[in-house]
Design an enzyme around this catalytic site. Structure first.
Site, PDB file in Angstrom:
ATOM      1  N   ARG B  54       0.807  -1.207   0.000  1.00  0.00           N
ATOM      2  CA  ARG B  54       0.000   0.000   0.000  1.00  0.00           C
ATOM      3  C   ARG B  54       0.856   1.280   0.000  1.00  0.00           C
ATOM      4  O   ARG B  54       0.692   2.161  -0.832  1.00  0.00           O
ATOM      5  CB  ARG B  54      -0.810  -0.019   1.293  1.00  0.00           C
ATOM      6  N   THR B  55       1.753   1.362   0.959  1.00  0.00           N
ATOM      7  CA  THR B  55       2.580   2.561   1.100  1.00  0.00           C
ATOM      8  C   THR B  55       3.544   2.691  -0.072  1.00  0.00           C
ATOM      9  O   THR B  55       3.749   3.769  -0.610  1.00  0.00           O
ATOM     10  CB  THR B  55       3.360   2.511   2.427  1.00  0.00           C
ATOM     11  N   LYS B  83      23.259  -8.411   2.973  1.00  0.00           N
ATOM     12  CA  LYS B  83      24.562  -9.023   3.228  1.00  0.00           C
ATOM     13  C   LYS B  83      25.409  -8.249   4.242  1.00  0.00           C
ATOM     14  O   LYS B  83      26.600  -8.011   4.031  1.00  0.00           O
ATOM     15  CB  LYS B  83      25.313  -9.212   1.912  1.00  0.00           C
ATOM     16  N   ARG B 104      11.274   2.452   4.563  1.00  0.00           N
ATOM     17  CA  ARG B 104      10.376   1.734   5.461  1.00  0.00           C
ATOM     18  C   ARG B 104      11.209   0.646   6.126  1.00  0.00           C
ATOM     19  O   ARG B 104      11.965  -0.063   5.445  1.00  0.00           O
ATOM     20  CB  ARG B 104       9.254   1.095   4.637  1.00  0.00           C
ATOM     21  N   HIS B 132       4.825   7.291  11.282  1.00  0.00           N
ATOM     22  CA  HIS B 132       4.460   7.094   9.883  1.00  0.00           C
ATOM     23  C   HIS B 132       3.900   8.428   9.395  1.00  0.00           C
ATOM     24  O   HIS B 132       2.699   8.573   9.179  1.00  0.00           O
ATOM     25  CB  HIS B 132       3.413   5.973   9.784  1.00  0.00           C
TER      26      HIS B 132
END
Ligand SMILES: [Zn+2]
Lengths: 140, 304
Positions: B54-55, B83, B104, B132
């Site tokens: 969604r974001t 890694k 995110r 957020h």
């Protein structure tokens, strides 16, 4: 008995709450110092009943921020040639770097090595600090 | 000036700076074609260390509609970032390639950490349960659009007020506007935390356990879901999740011009029959989310 009352040049940390002396001793890293350091515990005190006391004979400038954090009621006496130069009362530092650890297990500082986490004072009474990354409050 | 700034938490922009963003979003909504090439030759890095379709879509759509381009990943396991490279090294490297970064991450404070080393603006697209900010900007733009202003509203927030990050951010953002009143509707167990209430003027809010009782007073009803993982037992979850469900019957008691919002996805806290009510604006919020992100990108890049 060692005479600790005569200090050429150094610092006397006085009015340490009994039991906190060793904490301060290790936090300041005094065990790594080459100079003369004396930790006195449970010294009789009129004001406090019992107190701890630390005498350090040194030229080194010690970072005393940590003192304000562990025990803001201590007095720091700066001595030269056996004479008291100045007396300082400590305060809780507004910003602390590198002493506190974040308590939040989900904080990024638990996953990445970050040396310089800043903690901001949010409450003088409860001595609570806020992590700059996750805002979780923590105290010493 | 918003040029070159980061957006890590919603309250770091002043009200007038937010107004700049919302004003631009208005212009974009009116004439999107005027902005379809403004980000030509600009590149956005979309770093999703945990999936959130969604974001991610919202940011990608925003950048592409501005004529810009997007590179990035949505699953860190398939990329080289897994890694063992530190976030610091990753962001310094990526900063060299792009003009703006969206991140995110499941751990709290990650966007803040990356913004310290980034050479370009960083937008926090969610750091665990912490912040957020673009969700909050979306909520504000939605309210501003339907209610024509952000002042003097009575906002009823309903559901899990204890753990709901979206709600905490919304309350913190809205309390800065003049004349805002809050009604906190939740079961006892999920009440709004003390530290949020401490920010508010005691006369500006009240708490209740009844949606029925409060709904008539609200200009805005902000519904939220109750998440299963917040509960110690399945029994507790089942007991509380249906506590406050918005139904057409309850909507009868609401003001004619009230709006119903929800961060989505919903579970069952809003009955499907409510979707047809013109006051239900939750499906339009996503559109405002894209527009506000378009405006934000333009402002942080200093293109207008
Ligand atoms: Zn933290």
């Amino acid at each position: 008995m060692i005479n600790v009352s005569r200090l050429k040049k150094g610092i006397v940390i006085d009015h340490i709450e009994a039991g906190h002396g060793y904490k301060i001793f290790s936090q300041l890293g005094l065990d790594e110092l080459e100079d003369v350091v004396v930790l006195m515990r449970n010294v009789p005190s009129r004001k406090m009943g019992k107190k701890d006391l630390i005498k350090i004979e040194t030229d080194i400038n010690l970072d005393l921020t940590v003192l304000g954090l562990i025990d803001p009621n201590v007095t720091v006496n700066f001595v030269e040639d056996g004479v008291l130069l100045r007396k300082e009362k400590l305060q809780l530092p507004e910003v602390v770097e590198g002493i506190l650890e974040c308590k939040n297990p989900r904080c990024i500082s638990k996953y990445q090595k970050i040396d310089d986490i800043k903690f901001y004072l949010i409450d003088r009474k409860t001595k609570e600090y806020r992590c700059e990354y996750c805002d979780t409050t923590t105290s010493f | 000036m918003l040029k070159g700034r980061h957006l890590i938490e919603p309250s770091e922009f002043r009200i007038d700076e937010l107004e700049e963003i919302f004003g631009l979003a208005d212009s974009i909504i009116q004439k999107p074609e005027n902005y379809s090439e403004i980000c030509k030759n600009k590149l956005l890095a979309s770093l999703f260390y945990e999936p959130s379709t969604r974001t991610k879509f919202s940011f990608d759509a925003a950048m592409l509609r501005l004529g810009g381009q997007v590179i990035g990943f949505s699953d860190p396991n398939t990329s080289s970032v897994a890694k063992g490279e530190t976030l610091k090294d990753t962001i310094i490297t990526i900063s060299n390639y792009v003009d703006i970064v969206v991140v995110r991450h499941p751990q709290e404070g990650t966007a803040k950490l990356m913004s310290k080393y980034a050479l370009v603006p960083v937008i926090n697209a969610g750091d665990g349960g912490h912040q957020h900010p673009t969700q909050t900007l979306t909520d504000l733009l939605t309210i501003r659009h339907y209610k024509k202003s952000l002042k003097n509203h009575c906002i009823a927030v309903c559901g899990d007020l204890k753990f709901g990050r979206t709600i905490h951010s919304l309350v913190k953002a809205m309390h800065r506007y003049e004349g805002t009143k809050f009604i906190f509707i939740s079961p006892e167990e999920l009440r709004i935390p003390r530290y949020i209430k401490d920010l508010l003027d005691p006369d500006s809010y009240r708490e209740t356990t009844s949606l029925d009782e409060a709904i008539g007073e609200a200009d805005i009803l902000y519904m939220s879901r109750v998440q299963r993982e917040r509960f110690v037992s399945e029994y507790e979850y089942l007991r509380l999740k249906d506590y406050f469900i918005l139904t057409p019957e309850k909507m009868l008691m609401a003001k004619e011009d009230m709006i119903v919002m929800h961060p989505l996805p919903r579970v069952n806290e809003i009955a499907e029959e409510v979707d047809d009510d013109k006051r239900a604006v939750y499906f339009h919020q996503a559109k405002f989310g894209m527009y506000v992100r378009m405006a934000l990108i333009i402002k942080l890049l200093g293109l207008e």
